[in-house]
Design a protein around this motif. Structure first.
Motif, PDB file in Angstrom:
ATOM      1  N   VAL A  89     -24.280 -12.493 -93.159  1.00 25.57           N
ATOM      2  CA  VAL A  89     -23.598 -13.032 -91.995  1.00 25.57           C
ATOM      3  C   VAL A  89     -23.785 -12.074 -90.831  1.00 25.57           C
ATOM      4  O   VAL A  89     -23.716 -10.857 -90.992  1.00 25.57           O
ATOM      5  CB  VAL A  89     -22.094 -13.267 -92.260  1.00 25.57           C
ATOM      6  CG1 VAL A  89     -21.394 -11.978 -92.653  1.00 25.57           C
ATOM      7  CG2 VAL A  89     -21.418 -13.892 -91.049  1.00 25.57           C
ATOM      8  N   ALA A  90     -24.074 -12.625 -89.653  1.00 20.31           N
ATOM      9  CA  ALA A  90     -24.184 -11.827 -88.443  1.00 20.31           C
ATOM     10  C   ALA A  90     -22.835 -11.803 -87.741  1.00 20.31           C
ATOM     11  O   ALA A  90     -22.245 -12.859 -87.483  1.00 20.31           O
ATOM     12  CB  ALA A  90     -25.248 -12.407 -87.520  1.00 20.31           C
ATOM     13  N   LEU A  91     -22.345 -10.604 -87.457  1.00 18.72           N
ATOM     14  CA  LEU A  91     -21.118 -10.418 -86.692  1.00 18.72           C
ATOM     15  C   LEU A  91     -21.495  -9.732 -85.392  1.00 18.72           C
ATOM     16  O   LEU A  91     -21.969  -8.591 -85.395  1.00 18.72           O
ATOM     17  CB  LEU A  91     -20.110  -9.568 -87.468  1.00 18.72           C
ATOM     18  CG  LEU A  91     -19.583 -10.156 -88.776  1.00 18.72           C
ATOM     19  CD1 LEU A  91     -18.646  -9.176 -89.464  1.00 18.72           C
ATOM     20  CD2 LEU A  91     -18.859 -11.481 -88.534  1.00 18.72           C
ATOM     21  N   ALA A 142     -25.297 -17.264 -91.360  1.00 14.97           N
ATOM     22  CA  ALA A 142     -24.366 -17.770 -90.348  1.00 14.97           C
ATOM     23  C   ALA A 142     -24.146 -16.673 -89.327  1.00 14.97           C
ATOM     24  O   ALA A 142     -24.250 -15.484 -89.639  1.00 14.97           O
ATOM     25  CB  ALA A 142     -23.044 -18.199 -90.974  1.00 14.97           C
ATOM     26  N   THR A 143     -23.828 -17.066 -88.107  1.00 22.50           N
ATOM     27  CA  THR A 143     -23.518 -16.114 -87.035  1.00 22.50           C
ATOM     28  C   THR A 143     -22.099 -16.352 -86.561  1.00 22.50           C
ATOM     29  O   THR A 143     -21.706 -17.494 -86.301  1.00 22.50           O
ATOM     30  CB  THR A 143     -24.496 -16.272 -85.849  1.00 22.50           C
ATOM     31  OG1 THR A 143     -25.806 -15.885 -86.270  1.00 22.50           O
ATOM     32  CG2 THR A 143     -24.077 -15.412 -84.674  1.00 22.50           C
ATOM     33  N   VAL A 144     -21.347 -15.259 -86.442  1.00 28.18           N
ATOM     34  CA  VAL A 144     -19.973 -15.332 -85.945  1.00 28.18           C
ATOM     35  C   VAL A 144     -19.851 -14.411 -84.729  1.00 28.18           C
ATOM     36  O   VAL A 144     -20.146 -13.218 -84.813  1.00 28.18           O
ATOM     37  CB  VAL A 144     -18.955 -14.907 -87.023  1.00 28.18           C
ATOM     38  CG1 VAL A 144     -17.546 -14.864 -86.428  1.00 28.18           C
ATOM     39  CG2 VAL A 144     -19.005 -15.863 -88.208  1.00 28.18           C
ATOM     40  N   VAL A 145     -19.425 -14.985 -83.609  1.00 28.23           N
ATOM     41  CA  VAL A 145     -19.166 -14.199 -82.405  1.00 28.23           C
ATOM     42  C   VAL A 145     -17.691 -13.844 -82.411  1.00 28.23           C
ATOM     43  O   VAL A 145     -16.827 -14.732 -82.397  1.00 28.23           O
ATOM     44  CB  VAL A 145     -19.543 -14.978 -81.135  1.00 28.23           C
ATOM     45  CG1 VAL A 145     -19.289 -14.128 -79.894  1.00 28.23           C
ATOM     46  CG2 VAL A 145     -21.012 -15.402 -81.189  1.00 28.23           C
ATOM     47  N   VAL A 146     -17.407 -12.548 -82.454  1.00 25.82           N
ATOM     48  CA  VAL A 146     -16.023 -12.103 -82.631  1.00 25.82           C
ATOM     49  C   VAL A 146     -15.278 -12.035 -81.304  1.00 25.82           C
ATOM     50  O   VAL A 146     -14.122 -12.439 -81.204  1.00 25.82           O
ATOM     51  CB  VAL A 146     -15.999 -10.730 -83.334  1.00 25.82           C
ATOM     52  CG1 VAL A 146     -14.565 -10.234 -83.484  1.00 25.82           C
ATOM     53  CG2 VAL A 146     -16.677 -10.822 -84.701  1.00 25.82           C
ATOM     54  N   GLU A 147     -15.926 -11.522 -80.293  1.00 29.18           N
ATOM     55  CA  GLU A 147     -15.295 -11.428 -78.966  1.00 29.18           C
ATOM     56  C   GLU A 147     -16.417 -11.358 -77.941  1.00 29.18           C
ATOM     57  O   GLU A 147     -17.351 -10.563 -78.087  1.00 29.18           O
ATOM     58  CB  GLU A 147     -14.399 -10.193 -78.878  1.00 29.18           C
ATOM     59  CG  GLU A 147     -13.565 -10.146 -77.600  1.00 29.18           C
ATOM     60  CD  GLU A 147     -12.596  -8.974 -77.589  1.00 29.18           C
ATOM     61  OE1 GLU A 147     -11.386  -9.192 -77.399  1.00 29.18           O
ATOM     62  OE2 GLU A 147     -13.062  -7.830 -77.795  1.00 29.18           O
ATOM     63  N   PRO A 205     -25.306 -22.169 -89.283  1.00 27.78           N
ATOM     64  CA  PRO A 205     -23.895 -22.327 -88.931  1.00 27.78           C
ATOM     65  C   PRO A 205     -23.450 -21.276 -87.917  1.00 27.78           C
ATOM     66  O   PRO A 205     -23.875 -20.118 -87.976  1.00 27.78           O
ATOM     67  CB  PRO A 205     -23.177 -22.146 -90.271  1.00 27.78           C
ATOM     68  CG  PRO A 205     -24.199 -22.499 -91.304  1.00 27.78           C
ATOM     69  CD  PRO A 205     -25.503 -22.041 -90.737  1.00 27.78           C
ATOM     70  N   LEU A 206     -22.585 -21.697 -87.017  1.00 27.56           N
ATOM     71  CA  LEU A 206     -22.135 -20.838 -85.928  1.00 27.56           C
ATOM     72  C   LEU A 206     -20.619 -20.891 -85.830  1.00 27.56           C
ATOM     73  O   LEU A 206     -20.030 -21.973 -85.864  1.00 27.56           O
ATOM     74  CB  LEU A 206     -22.763 -21.297 -84.612  1.00 27.56           C
ATOM     75  CG  LEU A 206     -22.371 -20.573 -83.326  1.00 27.56           C
ATOM     76  CD1 LEU A 206     -22.793 -19.109 -83.381  1.00 27.56           C
ATOM     77  CD2 LEU A 206     -23.008 -21.272 -82.123  1.00 27.56           C
ATOM     78  N   GLY A 207     -19.998 -19.715 -85.734  1.00 25.66           N
ATOM     79  CA  GLY A 207     -18.554 -19.659 -85.600  1.00 25.66           C
ATOM     80  C   GLY A 207     -18.145 -18.686 -84.510  1.00 25.66           C
ATOM     81  O   GLY A 207     -18.945 -17.877 -84.038  1.00 25.66           O
ATOM     82  N   ALA A 208     -16.894 -18.780 -84.091  1.00 25.29           N
ATOM     83  CA  ALA A 208     -16.366 -17.875 -83.073  1.00 25.29           C
ATOM     84  C   ALA A 208     -14.898 -17.625 -83.354  1.00 25.29           C
ATOM     85  O   ALA A 208     -14.181 -18.509 -83.846  1.00 25.29           O
ATOM     86  CB  ALA A 208     -16.550 -18.469 -81.678  1.00 25.29           C
ATOM     87  N   GLY A 216     -19.144 -24.741 -82.252  1.00 28.88           N
ATOM     88  CA  GLY A 216     -18.845 -23.645 -83.167  1.00 28.88           C
ATOM     89  C   GLY A 216     -17.581 -23.906 -83.960  1.00 28.88           C
ATOM     90  O   GLY A 216     -16.708 -24.668 -83.531  1.00 28.88           O
ATOM     91  N   ARG A 217     -17.491 -23.282 -85.120  1.00 26.40           N
ATOM     92  CA  ARG A 217     -16.298 -23.401 -85.958  1.00 26.40           C
ATOM     93  C   ARG A 217     -15.324 -22.270 -85.639  1.00 26.40           C
ATOM     94  O   ARG A 217     -15.727 -21.133 -85.388  1.00 26.40           O
ATOM     95  CB  ARG A 217     -16.695 -23.324 -87.430  1.00 26.40           C
ATOM     96  CG  ARG A 217     -17.512 -24.518 -87.899  1.00 26.40           C
ATOM     97  CD  ARG A 217     -16.638 -25.728 -88.174  1.00 26.40           C
ATOM     98  NE  ARG A 217     -15.736 -25.449 -89.290  1.00 26.40           N
ATOM     99  CZ  ARG A 217     -16.067 -25.561 -90.571  1.00 26.40           C
ATOM    100  NH1 ARG A 217     -17.306 -25.938 -90.905  1.00 26.40           N
ATOM    101  NH2 ARG A 217     -15.200 -25.307 -91.519  1.00 26.40           N
ATOM    102  N   CYS A 218     -14.053 -22.573 -85.677  1.00 24.82           N
ATOM    103  CA  CYS A 218     -13.009 -21.587 -85.416  1.00 24.82           C
ATOM    104  C   CYS A 218     -12.891 -20.646 -86.621  1.00 24.82           C
ATOM    105  O   CYS A 218     -12.673 -21.097 -87.755  1.00 24.82           O
ATOM    106  CB  CYS A 218     -11.687 -22.293 -85.147  1.00 24.82           C
ATOM    107  SG  CYS A 218     -10.317 -21.170 -84.795  1.00 24.82           S
TER     108      CYS A 218
END
Length: 392
Positions: free
Chosen positions: A146-148, A256-261, A281-284, A306-308
């Motif tokens: 997972v990418a953070l 999956a990639t998640v953008v934290v802030e 998949p993309l989340g934030a 994006g997914r929460c």
């Protein structure tokens, strides 16, 4: 292929190829090393030529004075302009190769056991090679990744959430991918190292030099169990273009990639765009609606579908991982071991790792790993005397 070129390739690749599991011959590997010097990241003309002719034959064509090769996807003008970009660097490969040897970097190319096949989804924009320091097996490891990512100007909230997500995911066996920048990236990498997890740091410059310089110890710690990689050769300085192109590798290396802030115009949105283009998949992580530091995350949730994301379990659900047991046979006893370590902690008397191992019946190395995870959410605290129960 002349005997001189063959000898040159063998000598150049003698210490740069993976010690085992190398899939390319010396000439092809050497050609890919030179392509990484000739081109800027994401050069599609080079990608088309390599895909059609192979790296060595394409290099011969690029450096010769012959007419444009027959590549249906490219016009003669495309090829002429590309050669004009490449030729000024035709003799620039000796120093990067020597520098890579001096710092112990390895060159990983398609066909090697360590090559991350996820990058193949980039097509002609995939890198011709990767320059690597650390554990090569971390690149092609089939476990979940997972990418953070997030802003450099991170708030305390963003740093804490990034650390909690990274620590939980890494302790559960996932590989954490990020870009080694200050802020969210650094928080994710530090938490991964703290729980002795496996991570991948993707640099925009050569792997021989930490950028920023203050992250030298962090990257050294990460490379002991994970890996530091770059598509540009040693001696290459990071630039704005290379940072933006680096982001496509971060997205491609992860499930999956998640953008934290991220702010409204954060570079992290570039990574999110690459993930969306790849169909990953993309989340934030949401923030306060009044916080400019989270405006980019809210934009992802609204405009990028994006997914929460509010916890590591949300990330696992994002890509269909079992929240109670990671893929690929990763141990499922993390919760039980955590409980045993919590039982062994005192709220008053500090205890060292060996004492906690004796009281809990959990091996010392695992105690150290899980204490790092417990520290992230405040359930364990430490000082010079040892570890105590915290108040989450």
């Amino acid at each position: 292929m002349t005997s001189t070129l063959l000898r040159e390739a063998r000598e150049a690749m003698a210490t740069l190829a993976p010690t085992s599991g190398g899939g390319a011959d010396d000439v092809e590997r050497y050609a890919r090393a030179r392509w990484s010097v000739l081109t800027e990241p994401g050069d599609g003309v080079a990608g088309h030529a390599i895909a059609r002719w192979g790296a060595a034959a394409a290099l011969d064509l690029a450096l010769s004075d012959t007419s444009a090769p027959d590549i249906p996807e490219l016009s003669e003008r495309d090829w002429r302009r590309a050669r004009a970009r490449w030729l000024p660097r035709r003799d620039d490969h000796a120093y990067p190769l020597e520098l890579a040897r001096r710092v112990g970097a390895r060159l990983v190319v398609p066909g090697d056991e360590a090559w991350p096949v996820r990058l193949d989804d980039l097509g002609v924009h995939a890198p011709p090679a990767l320059w690597v320091r650390g554990r090569l097996d971390a690149l092609a490891d089939p476990v979940a990744s997972v990418a953070l990512v997030g802003a450099r100007a991170a708030t305390a909230y963003g740093v804490r959430v990034a650390a909690e997500l990274s620590g939980d995911l890494a302790a559960g066996g996932a590989t954490v991918v990020s870009g080694a920048a200050v802020g969210i990236d650094a928080a994710a990498h530090r938490a991964c190292v703290a729980v002795e997890g496996r991570g991948i740091a993707v640099l925009a410059g050569g792997v021989e030099k930490s950028y920023p310089a203050g992250h030298a110890d962090l990257l050294a710690g990460l490379s002991r169990r994970g890996v530091v990689v770059s598509e540009v050769p040693c001696g290459t300085a990071p630039t704005k273009w290379r940072f933006l192109q680096r982001n496509r590798l971060i997205a491609a290396l992860a499930d999956a990639t998640v953008v934290v802030e991220a702010g409204w115009r954060s570079g992290s949105l570039n990574t999110a765009g690459h993930a969306a283009a790849l169909g990953r998949p993309l989340g934030a992580v949401p923030g306060p609606v009044t916080s400019a530091a989270s405006a980019g995350c809210h934009r992802i949730l609204r405009d990028y579908d994006g997914r929460c994301i509010t916890s590591a379990d949300d990330v696992r659900e994002l890509v269909g991982w079992d929240a109670s047991a990671q893929r690929q046979g990763t141990s499922t006893d993390r919760t039980d071991d955590t409980t045993r370590i919590l039982d062994a902690l005192s709220s008053r008397s500090p205890r060292d790792v060996d004492e906690l191992a004796r009281r809990s019946g959990v091996e010392a190395d695992r105690v150290s790993s899980l204490l790092g995870l417990l520290a992230l959410d405040g359930r364990a605290v430490s000082d010079a005397r040892g570890w105590r129960q915290g108040t989450p």
